[in-house]
Scaffold this active site. Structure first.
Site, PDB file in Angstrom:
ATOM      1  N   LEU A   1      -0.658   1.337   8.827  1.00 41.69           N
ATOM      2  CA  LEU A   1      -0.334   1.217   7.413  1.00 41.69           C
ATOM      3  C   LEU A   1      -1.632   0.971   6.647  1.00 41.69           C
ATOM      4  O   LEU A   1      -2.545   0.313   7.153  1.00 41.69           O
ATOM      5  CB  LEU A   1       0.632   0.046   7.160  1.00 41.69           C
ATOM      6  CG  LEU A   1       2.024   0.144   7.784  1.00 41.69           C
ATOM      7  CD1 LEU A   1       2.818  -1.135   7.488  1.00 41.69           C
ATOM      8  CD2 LEU A   1       2.782   1.368   7.281  1.00 41.69           C
ATOM      9  N   ASP A   2      -1.704   1.498   5.423  1.00 36.76           N
ATOM     10  CA  ASP A   2      -2.861   1.238   4.576  1.00 36.76           C
ATOM     11  C   ASP A   2      -3.002  -0.274   4.362  1.00 36.76           C
ATOM     12  O   ASP A   2      -2.027  -1.022   4.435  1.00 36.76           O
ATOM     13  CB  ASP A   2      -2.695   1.920   3.217  1.00 36.76           C
ATOM     14  CG  ASP A   2      -2.592   3.433   3.336  1.00 36.76           C
ATOM     15  OD1 ASP A   2      -3.130   3.976   4.318  1.00 36.76           O
ATOM     16  OD2 ASP A   2      -1.967   4.047   2.451  1.00 36.76           O
ATOM     17  N   LYS A   3      -4.212  -0.699   4.054  1.00 38.13           N
ATOM     18  CA  LYS A   3      -4.496  -2.130   3.876  1.00 38.13           C
ATOM     19  C   LYS A   3      -3.548  -2.772   2.859  1.00 38.13           C
ATOM     20  O   LYS A   3      -3.062  -3.882   3.058  1.00 38.13           O
ATOM     21  CB  LYS A   3      -5.949  -2.305   3.436  1.00 38.13           C
ATOM     22  CG  LYS A   3      -6.410  -3.744   3.371  1.00 38.13           C
ATOM     23  CD  LYS A   3      -7.904  -3.831   3.073  1.00 38.13           C
ATOM     24  CE  LYS A   3      -8.366  -5.277   3.049  1.00 38.13           C
ATOM     25  NZ  LYS A   3      -9.821  -5.392   2.804  1.00 38.13           N
TER      26      LYS A   3
ATOM     27  N   ARG B   1       1.756   7.585  -1.458  1.00 39.64           N
ATOM     28  CA  ARG B   1       0.931   7.289  -2.628  1.00 39.64           C
ATOM     29  C   ARG B   1       0.499   8.573  -3.330  1.00 39.64           C
ATOM     30  O   ARG B   1       0.570   8.685  -4.566  1.00 39.64           O
ATOM     31  CB  ARG B   1      -0.286   6.461  -2.196  1.00 39.64           C
ATOM     32  CG  ARG B   1       0.092   5.139  -1.534  1.00 39.64           C
ATOM     33  CD  ARG B   1      -1.075   4.517  -0.772  1.00 39.64           C
ATOM     34  NE  ARG B   1      -2.176   4.175  -1.664  1.00 39.64           N
ATOM     35  CZ  ARG B   1      -3.375   3.804  -1.233  1.00 39.64           C
ATOM     36  NH1 ARG B   1      -3.629   3.739   0.062  1.00 39.64           N
ATOM     37  NH2 ARG B   1      -4.333   3.511  -2.098  1.00 39.64           N
TER      38      ARG B   1
END
Length: 282
Positions: A135-137, A235
């Protein structure tokens, strides 16, 4: 606390299967792992005797797999901020908080989700943990982690073949009109930015299915389900249609007070690669 040592038990589900066929045909285990298991004589019966790899075995035979000298390189840290949601001797599912990376950029790196997972694994005697997806930060939510190399290989292949369904909730800017739909836009790198992605005709195919959960005054709460797992996929897709995720300033979203964006991995569904149990973890 469960033991997390790289060891597991497996009960054969058919007559006449050899260990060789189980590993190479049924599970399609990588050659390197097969070689390591063979050289270490690390598959035993319940009495602790090594099993002949060419011997046909009866249904119901219980085998014990061990993985000597197989370790992960993550520096273990206090697992304080992660929550273990589901676990067995093959894998675990844990919740990553927003604001920390999934994994470090180099072996000595610290301060990430996988450093904390490794701390948890080591506390219970284990030496191996590898994430199956990332997962992205800025994204919080569920991540699947393999606890031995066979589970890692099987889960990686399931991810490639879109056999792991990941469901997210997000709050996007503006009021979406369509109650549900699918966004099918290929995604590639943005030549003008080191980390950003963009919708690009020459990019990788990407499909995001969504439905509206709630319309607010200036935003919309949506549920999104991925058929593919491209970098920044949700996103990029919602930014592309003019509804960026709130807080995701990289893609034009409205700033938030805490600096985090409103995107959470809330559910993961798949057939367990070894027990063949249907799992939905929320």
């Amino acid at each position: 606390m469960m033991t997390a040592t790289p060891t597991f038990h497996y009960s054969l589900k058919e007559d006449g299967l050899t260990i060789e066929r189980l590993l190479q045909e049924k599970w399609v285990v990588g050659k390197k792992t097969v070689h390591q298991l063979r050289m270490a004589k690390s598959i035993y019966d319940t009495s602790g005797n090594p099993v002949d790899w060419r011997e046909p075995l009866e249904s119901g035979t219980v085998l014990r797999f061990t993985f000597p000298d197989i370790t992960s390189t993550y520096v273990p840290e206090d697992p304080g901020s992660i929550e273990i949601v589901w676990e067995d001797e093959h894998l675990l599912v844990a919740r990553k908080p927003a604001g920390i990376a999934t994994h470090p950029d180099h072996p000595a790196g610290t301060g990430t989700f996988m450093n904390q997972v490794m701390g948890y694994i080591q506390r219970s005697g284990g030496t191996y943990a590898e994430h199956v997806q990332r997962l992205d930060k800025g994204t919080s939510g569920l991540i699947v982690v393999a606890k031995h190399p066979i589970a890692k290989g099987l889960l990686d292949r399931m991810m490639e073949q879109n056999e792991v369904t990941r469901t997210y909730e997000a709050e996007v800017d503006g009021r979406l009109n369509r109650m549900r739909g699918s966004l099918k836009y290929p995604i590639g790198r943005d030549r003008h930015h080191p980390t950003r992605r963009r919708v690009s005709p020459g990019g990788q195919s990407a499909t995001t299915h969504f439905r509206i959960l709630e319309r607010l005054e200036t935003s919309t709460i949506i549920e999104a389900r991925l058929d593919t797992g491209r970098t920044h996929q949700i996103r990029v897709h919602f930014s592309h249609i003019g509804h960026p995720i709130i807080g995701d300033t990289l893609y034009g979203g409205t700033e938030t007070d805490d600096g985090q964006y409103r995107l959470t991995a809330v559910k993961v569904s798949f057939v367990h690669p070894i027990t063949e149990e249907s799992l939905t973890i929320e």
